[in-house]
Design a protein around this motif. Structure first.
Motif, PDB file in Angstrom:
ATOM      1  N   MET A  32       0.832  -1.209   0.000  1.00 14.78           N
ATOM      2  CA  MET A  32       0.000   0.000   0.000  1.00 14.78           C
ATOM      3  C   MET A  32       0.866   1.259   0.000  1.00 14.78           C
ATOM      4  N   LEU A  33       1.960   1.224   0.744  1.00 18.22           N
ATOM      5  CA  LEU A  33       2.873   2.370   0.737  1.00 18.22           C
ATOM      6  C   LEU A  33       3.493   2.559  -0.645  1.00 18.22           C
ATOM      7  N   GLY A  34       3.784   1.452  -1.320  1.00 16.50           N
ATOM      8  CA  GLY A  34       4.313   1.550  -2.671  1.00 16.50           C
ATOM      9  C   GLY A  34       3.305   2.137  -3.639  1.00 16.50           C
ATOM     10  N   LEU A  35       2.033   1.771  -3.456  1.00 17.56           N
ATOM     11  CA  LEU A  35       0.986   2.279  -4.344  1.00 17.56           C
ATOM     12  C   LEU A  35       0.578   3.710  -4.018  1.00 17.56           C
ATOM     13  N   LEU A  36       0.426   4.008  -2.741  1.00 19.75           N
ATOM     14  CA  LEU A  36      -0.113   5.305  -2.334  1.00 19.75           C
ATOM     15  C   LEU A  36       0.926   6.262  -1.769  1.00 19.75           C
ATOM     16  N   GLY A  37       2.186   5.850  -1.758  1.00 21.37           N
ATOM     17  CA  GLY A  37       3.223   6.671  -1.137  1.00 21.37           C
ATOM     18  C   GLY A  37       3.369   8.046  -1.758  1.00 21.37           C
ATOM     19  N   SER A  38       3.302   8.119  -3.087  1.00 17.52           N
ATOM     20  CA  SER A  38       3.481   9.414  -3.738  1.00 17.52           C
ATOM     21  C   SER A  38       2.317  10.356  -3.452  1.00 17.52           C
ATOM     22  N   SER A  39       1.101   9.823  -3.424  1.00 18.43           N
ATOM     23  CA  SER A  39      -0.040  10.696  -3.117  1.00 18.43           C
ATOM     24  C   SER A  39      -0.032  11.121  -1.646  1.00 18.43           C
ATOM     25  N   MET A  40       0.442  10.247  -0.772  1.00 22.47           N
ATOM     26  CA  MET A  40       0.563  10.616   0.640  1.00 22.47           C
ATOM     27  C   MET A  40       1.602  11.721   0.812  1.00 22.47           C
ATOM     28  N   LEU A  41       2.701  11.585   0.107  1.00 27.59           N
ATOM     29  CA  LEU A  41       3.739  12.613   0.170  1.00 27.59           C
ATOM     30  C   LEU A  41       3.220  13.938  -0.374  1.00 27.59           C
ATOM     31  N   ARG A  42       2.437  13.890  -1.435  1.00 25.72           N
ATOM     32  CA  ARG A  42       1.872  15.112  -2.012  1.00 25.72           C
ATOM     33  C   ARG A  42       0.926  15.793  -1.008  1.00 25.72           C
ATOM     34  N   LEU A  43       0.130  14.997  -0.299  1.00 19.94           N
ATOM     35  CA  LEU A  43      -0.759  15.565   0.719  1.00 19.94           C
ATOM     36  C   LEU A  43       0.050  16.257   1.821  1.00 19.94           C
ATOM     37  N   LEU A  44       1.123  15.616   2.255  1.00 19.04           N
ATOM     38  CA  LEU A  44       1.975  16.218   3.284  1.00 19.04           C
ATOM     39  C   LEU A  44       2.649  17.493   2.783  1.00 19.04           C
ATOM     40  N   GLN A  45       3.091  17.487   1.531  1.00 19.71           N
ATOM     41  CA  GLN A  45       3.727  18.677   0.968  1.00 19.71           C
ATOM     42  C   GLN A  45       2.739  19.832   0.864  1.00 19.71           C
ATOM     43  N   ASP A  46       1.510  19.538   0.438  1.00 20.16           N
ATOM     44  CA  ASP A  46       0.494  20.588   0.339  1.00 20.16           C
ATOM     45  C   ASP A  46       0.174  21.180   1.710  1.00 20.16           C
ATOM     46  N   PHE A  47       0.098  20.318   2.720  1.00 23.52           N
ATOM     47  CA  PHE A  47      -0.174  20.804   4.071  1.00 23.52           C
ATOM     48  C   PHE A  47       0.981  21.663   4.574  1.00 23.52           C
ATOM     49  N   LEU A  48       2.214  21.233   4.301  1.00 25.89           N
ATOM     50  CA  LEU A  48       3.379  22.012   4.732  1.00 25.89           C
ATOM     51  C   LEU A  48       3.418  23.367   4.030  1.00 25.89           C
ATOM     52  N   LYS A  49       3.110  23.394   2.731  1.00 23.55           N
ATOM     53  CA  LYS A  49       3.078  24.664   2.004  1.00 23.55           C
ATOM     54  C   LYS A  49       2.022  25.591   2.588  1.00 23.55           C
ATOM     55  N   MET A  50       0.859  25.027   2.935  1.00 19.17           N
ATOM     56  CA  MET A  50      -0.198  25.837   3.535  1.00 19.17           C
ATOM     57  C   MET A  50       0.261  26.404   4.881  1.00 19.17           C
ATOM     58  N   MET A  51       0.907  25.569   5.690  1.00 16.40           N
ATOM     59  CA  MET A  51       1.368  26.022   7.008  1.00 16.40           C
ATOM     60  C   MET A  51       2.465  27.064   6.872  1.00 16.40           C
ATOM     61  N   LEU A  52       3.393  26.879   5.944  1.00 16.05           N
ATOM     62  CA  LEU A  52       4.444  27.874   5.741  1.00 16.05           C
ATOM     63  C   LEU A  52       3.871  29.177   5.213  1.00 16.05           C
ATOM     64  N   GLY A  53       2.840  29.083   4.383  1.00 12.96           N
ATOM     65  CA  GLY A  53       2.166  30.307   3.904  1.00 12.96           C
ATOM     66  C   GLY A  53       1.498  31.060   5.026  1.00 12.96           C
ATOM     67  N   ILE A  54       0.922  30.322   5.977  1.00 17.90           N
ATOM     68  CA  ILE A  54       0.289  30.972   7.124  1.00 17.90           C
ATOM     69  C   ILE A  54       1.346  31.628   8.012  1.00 17.90           C
TER      70      ILE A  54
END
Length: 87
Positions: A61-83
């Motif tokens: 599952m990590l192999g299949l969904l790892g990239s989308s999970m990483l993208r979600l984390l990156q988007d959240f980090l960008k939002m937090m850094l923007g705030i």
């Protein structure tokens, strides 16, 4: 930063945690139930028989969904850094 903004961030953080953890927990639970039914049917009580399939399923599952999970984390980090940068 107001109380409402903080609560909104915490709410988004919990949603992100659920989005990241839920697929892994569900696949682990499903594989565990299938292995438990197999063990009950065959009366095999091997400890590694429950651990190894769960580990392999979670890794798949990590192999299949790892990239989308990483993208979600990156988007959240960008939002937090923007705030933080916005004040």
């Amino acid at each position: 930063m107001t109380d409402t903004e903080v609560l909104d961030i915490v709410y988004q953080m919990f949603q992100l945690a659920l989005k990241l953890a839920l697929p892994l927990l569900l696949i682990s639970m499903i594989v565990g139930i299938v292995v438990a039914i197999f063990q009950a049917a065959t009366q095999i009580n091997e400890q590694t028989m429950t651990f190894v399939p769960k580990l392999l399923a979670v890794l798949a599952m990590l192999g299949l969904l790892g990239s989308s999970m990483l993208r979600l984390l990156q988007d959240f980090l960008k939002m937090m850094l923007g705030i933080v940068a916005g004040g």
